[in-house]
Design an enzyme around this catalytic site. Structure first.
Site, PDB file in Angstrom:
ATOM      1  N   CYS A 199      24.512 -15.968 -17.545  1.00 51.76           N
ATOM      2  CA  CYS A 199      23.501 -16.308 -16.550  1.00 51.76           C
ATOM      3  C   CYS A 199      24.189 -17.046 -15.401  1.00 51.76           C
ATOM      4  O   CYS A 199      25.311 -17.546 -15.564  1.00 51.76           O
ATOM      5  CB  CYS A 199      22.437 -17.198 -17.196  1.00 51.76           C
ATOM      6  SG  CYS A 199      21.223 -17.857 -16.035  1.00 51.76           S
TER       7      CYS A 199
ATOM      8  N   LYS B 147      -8.075   4.385   2.490  1.00 49.01           N
ATOM      9  CA  LYS B 147      -7.935   2.934   2.351  1.00 49.01           C
ATOM     10  C   LYS B 147      -7.530   2.380   3.714  1.00 49.01           C
ATOM     11  O   LYS B 147      -6.412   2.604   4.191  1.00 49.01           O
ATOM     12  CB  LYS B 147      -6.883   2.597   1.295  1.00 49.01           C
ATOM     13  CG  LYS B 147      -6.754   1.108   1.077  1.00 49.01           C
ATOM     14  CD  LYS B 147      -5.913   0.809  -0.150  1.00 49.01           C
ATOM     15  CE  LYS B 147      -5.908  -0.666  -0.487  1.00 49.01           C
ATOM     16  NZ  LYS B 147      -5.320  -1.499   0.558  1.00 49.01           N
TER      17      LYS B 147
HETATM   18  S1  IVH Z   1     -12.849  -0.807  -2.612  1.00 51.58           S
HETATM   19  C1  IVH Z   1     -13.081  -4.393  -5.913  1.00 51.58           C
HETATM   20  N1  IVH Z   1     -12.509   0.806  -0.633  1.00 51.58           N
HETATM   21  O1  IVH Z   1      -8.395  -2.792   0.147  1.00 51.58           O
HETATM   22  C2  IVH Z   1     -12.318  -4.023  -4.711  1.00 51.58           C
HETATM   23  N2  IVH Z   1     -11.316  -1.242  -0.559  1.00 51.58           N
HETATM   24  O2  IVH Z   1      -6.532  -3.676  -1.933  1.00 51.58           O
HETATM   25  C3  IVH Z   1     -12.923  -2.787  -4.166  1.00 51.58           C
HETATM   26  N3  IVH Z   1      -9.938  -1.549   1.423  1.00 51.58           N
HETATM   27  O3  IVH Z   1      -9.932  -5.857  -0.582  1.00 51.58           O
HETATM   28  C4  IVH Z   1     -12.267  -2.394  -2.949  1.00 51.58           C
HETATM   29  N4  IVH Z   1     -10.441   0.370   2.377  1.00 51.58           N
HETATM   30  O4  IVH Z   1     -10.145  -4.945   1.774  1.00 51.58           O
HETATM   31  C5  IVH Z   1     -12.162  -0.379  -1.149  1.00 51.58           C
HETATM   32  N5  IVH Z   1     -12.341   2.365   1.058  1.00 51.58           N
HETATM   33  C6  IVH Z   1     -12.003   1.184   0.550  1.00 51.58           C
HETATM   34  C7  IVH Z   1     -11.115   0.303   1.214  1.00 51.58           C
HETATM   35  C8  IVH Z   1     -10.798  -0.903   0.615  1.00 51.58           C
HETATM   36  C9  IVH Z   1      -9.742  -0.756   2.492  1.00 51.58           C
HETATM   37  C10 IVH Z   1      -9.310  -2.858   1.207  1.00 51.58           C
HETATM   38  C11 IVH Z   1     -10.283  -3.941   0.824  1.00 51.58           C
HETATM   39  C12 IVH Z   1      -9.818  -4.466  -0.483  1.00 51.58           C
HETATM   40  C13 IVH Z   1      -8.396  -4.047  -0.488  1.00 51.58           C
HETATM   41  C14 IVH Z   1      -7.888  -3.915  -1.904  1.00 51.58           C
END
Ligand code: IVH
Length: 677
Positions: A403, A119
């Site tokens: 509270c 990621k």
């Molecule tokens: S898949 C439907 N793959 O992480 C969303 N995201 O926290 C699918 N990102 O907005 C995302 N590396 O900007 C995906 N190998 C990867 C990624 C990745 C970085 C980021 C991306 C996304 C965010 C989500």
């Protein structure tokens, strides 16, 4: 000489101010002066540098990534939404992810083929190719609407402008993460807090030649719209686009099962420091795109993917005090005020203690030495107490039963779990000013009114000055007063005004969610919106007689149970809540809920399910029905058009009730036939 000193100090001051404005713009994403004002300042500095060469000993504007500031990129709607990912922090979370998928697909096993990708901690963007030519490039924006940053993206050499190869779809949308390498970051690190901000700042330059100066890289990780759709697996997709010229991450891998997941996570974590880019975890995706389509999305994230973050950063510190915080639902959370400590690059001075039971279980006391951890964006937590370092005179912490507003608190009895809640709550709604402030934070948040530039800190600031007490106040702010506040200039006020005006037009489901009624999250808000359709119908809840009837109906909706109904009842039982909600409504323009797929094959049909199906779970059946325009109910009544009875253990009582009311009963086979017709 005296003159020189003055020039040097003027120069340093101006450079410092420019640096500060770069921070507002690039890091906080909230410019406080106009482009023209920024240019003026920049020119004054340039002039000084030109006239007095000796100033080069005291800095240079060239070190600053200064350029005309703007946030006036054209806004463009995404072809398909850019969602985010849900997070996992440990093995259990990952097991849970696999189990949920197994249940949703009604599968016998959970050994799905997965694709694991690093990621990348950068900025996401989407690239649109028509007939192999790059025609559009957008930032993520709010996920639905992005900004046109094509010219800036085009400066990135590795992004192909024309695709070469066979079988390229006519329409190809590539999702990617833009980043700056660690090595390149070192050269410009004075201007930015971290590589991610540097990449963001560079991408949002108005002048693409400024973007070009900072070497940006990217990895493609996904797709948006594709026509014709030719890919079958995530792994094949990445292999194919790599052949067409895109950069893809070579550390990605196909694997299967929890042991593989753990091994890959450990392996990549151990090589992380040797990589030339920042990663903050692994993304695990179901590799088969057909299964991905079946799984679909929840409100914000796909069911078929998850971000498994690297382990939390830990640090040791001391508890100076324990105070309590009141959340928007009245939950009383104890918070440890700790000696400020650096945890993975962030200075932490608060850590959550969750609830009374947690304090008792861990016997946490003021003065204790503790270990805390921070993972992702979640609030830091207390992991353990070092009893050996405890002062002998320390006393057990007595949890306050009142509270902050002075009212007694309650631990509720949960009807679903048949247990007493661990959390104490204040139940006074808007009558408690601590709850009221938190409710306002919820209302302006991204998922609710989504007012740009109106974050939690701004709510705190405006609240202290009594500029806002209830939601309707957001729409009659005293801007003259705001103008005199530190940090608010003409530009930021203008932007705020615009953002507030824009937020007035809101969909019914978002509006319902924004009320912050306990147990009514985004999904339930949608279910309720599909029931009420218009704000006029929703407003019947203010009438106690009408309300009684509505609440009965609500129980029939799938997903809405006694807990939710009780919570809605409590919300509207409180007269102050009602008055405040009416004022709030009067400021908004609330759009009717649009039923998806009005012309779908189940349009306007009210359906109920009983029993299990061979090929799909109840959740999937529900989602298919809704995607085809149907409404799913949770109990048998005259309103039902048909009851779908799965082959596996349909409830006899429900079948009998349906027969009595002469409601059509559909078998699993017939249901499948309707879907395939
Ligand atoms: S898949 C439907 N793959 O992480 C969303 N995201 O926290 C699918 N990102 O907005 C995302 N590396 O900007 C995906 N190998 C990867 C990624 C990745 C970085 C980021 C991306 C996304 C965010 C989500």
């Amino acid at each position: 000489m005296a003159n020189n000193t003055k020039i040097i100090s003027t120069y340093k001051k101006k450079l410092k101010i420019l640096k500060q404005h770069n921070k507002y713009y690039f890091i906080e994403d909230r410019p406080r002066i106009t482009d023209a004002e920024y240019d003026l300042l920049k020119n004054e500095i340039l002039q000084l540098e030109k006239n007095y060469a000796y100033l080069s000993d005291f800095g240079s504007i060239k070190q600053l990534v200064g350029s005309p500031l703007t946030n006036k990129f054209k806004k463009i709607k995404h072809l398909s939404p850019m969602l985010s990912l849900s997070n996992a922090f440990n093995k259990e979370d990952m097991q849970d992810f696999l189990k949920k998928i197994k249940n949703y697909l009604n599968s016998k096993h959970e050994n799905f083929e997965l694709f694991a990708e690093p990621k990348i901690d950068g900025i996401s963007a989407t690239l649109i190719y028509k007939n192999g030519k790059l025609v559009s490039g957008l930032s993520r924006g709010d996920g639905l609407v992005g900004e046109d940053i094509l010219l800036n993206l085009e400066t990135i050499k590795a992004i192909p402008k024309i695709l070469k190869g066979k079988d390229i779809p006519n329409l190809l949308e590539i999702r990617c993460e833009i980043f700056i390498s660690k090595k390149d970051f070192l050269k410009i690190k004075n201007n930015f807090a971290n590589p991610r901000n540097a990449a963001g700042g560079s991408l949002r330059q108005k002048d693409p030649s400024e973007t070009r100066k900072i070497p940006l890289k990217y990895f493609a990780y996904g797709f948006g719209a594709v026509e014709p759709m030719i890919f079958l697996k995530q792994s094949d997709f990445l292999k194919q686009i790599n052949e067409w010229g895109f950069s893809t991450n070579q550390l990605s891998k196909t694997l299967e099962g929890i042991d593989d997941i753990e091994n890959q996570h450990k392996f990549i974590d151990s090589t992380r420091s040797t990589l030339d880019y920042d990663i903050d975890g692994l993304v695990f995706k179901i590799n088969d795109l057909k299964l991905q389509r079946r799984l679909g999305n929840t409100s914000n994230s796909p069911r078929w993917a998850i971000a498994y973050k690297f382990s939390a950063e830990k640090a040791v510190t001391k508890i100076n005090n324990i105070s309590i915080q009141v959340g928007r639902t009245g939950a009383i959370t104890p918070v440890a005020k700790v000696e400020p400590v650096n945890v993975g690059g962030v200075i932490v001075s608060n850590a959550t203690l969750h609830n009374e039971d947690e304090i008792l279980r861990k016997d946490i006391r003021i003065g204790d030495t503790i270990q805390i951890q921070r993972a992702g964006d979640v609030i830091p937590q207390v992991v353990s107490v070092d009893i050996s370092k405890r002062n002998k005179k320390s006393k057990k912490f007595i949890f306050p039963v009142k509270c902050l507003c002075g009212a007694p608190t309650k631990k509720e009895f949960s009807k679903s779990t048949k247990k007493q809640d661990a959390v104490r709550r204040c139940t006074r709604g808007y009558d408690c000013k601590f709850i009221a402030k938190e409710k306002l934070k919820h209302i302006v948040s991204k998922e609710a009114l989504n007012i740009d530039g109106f974050g939690k800190k701004v709510v705190d600031q405006f609240w202290e000055l009594k500029l806002i007490k209830e939601p309707s106040d957001i729409f009659k702010l005293d801007y003259d007063k705001i103008k005199s506040l530190e940090g608010w200039g003409n530009l930021s006020i203008d932007n705020l005004k615009k953002a507030i005006k824009k937020s007035k037009l809101i969909n019914l489901d978002r509006f319902i969610y924004s009320l912050g009624i306990r147990h009514i999250g985004q999904e339930n808000a949608k279910t309720l919106a599909a029931f009420f359709i218009s704000i006029t119908k929703f407003s019947d809840l203010f009438d106690s007689q009408a309300r009684r009837k509505i609440l009965e109906y609500l129980l029939e909706l799938d997903g809405i149970g006694e807990t939710q109904v009780e919570s809605i009842k409590n919300y509207f039982f409180n007269e102050k809540n009602n008055k405040i909600t009416k004022n709030y409504i009067s400021k908004l323009e609330i759009k009717d809920f649009i039923i998806k797929n009005k012309n779908g094959r189940l349009a306007n049909k009210k359906i109920m399910f009983t029993g299990g199906f061979k090929n799909m779970s109840r959740s999937e059946a529900k989602s298919i029905a809704e995607n085809n325009g149907g409404k799913v109910l949770g109990s048998v009544s005259k309103k039902l058009d048909f009851l779908v009875a799965g082959d596996s253990k349909p409830t006899k009582k429900k079948l009998d009730q349906a027969r009595n009311l002469k409601i059509k009963i559909i078998s699993e086979k017939e249901w499948n036939k309707i879907l395939n017709s």
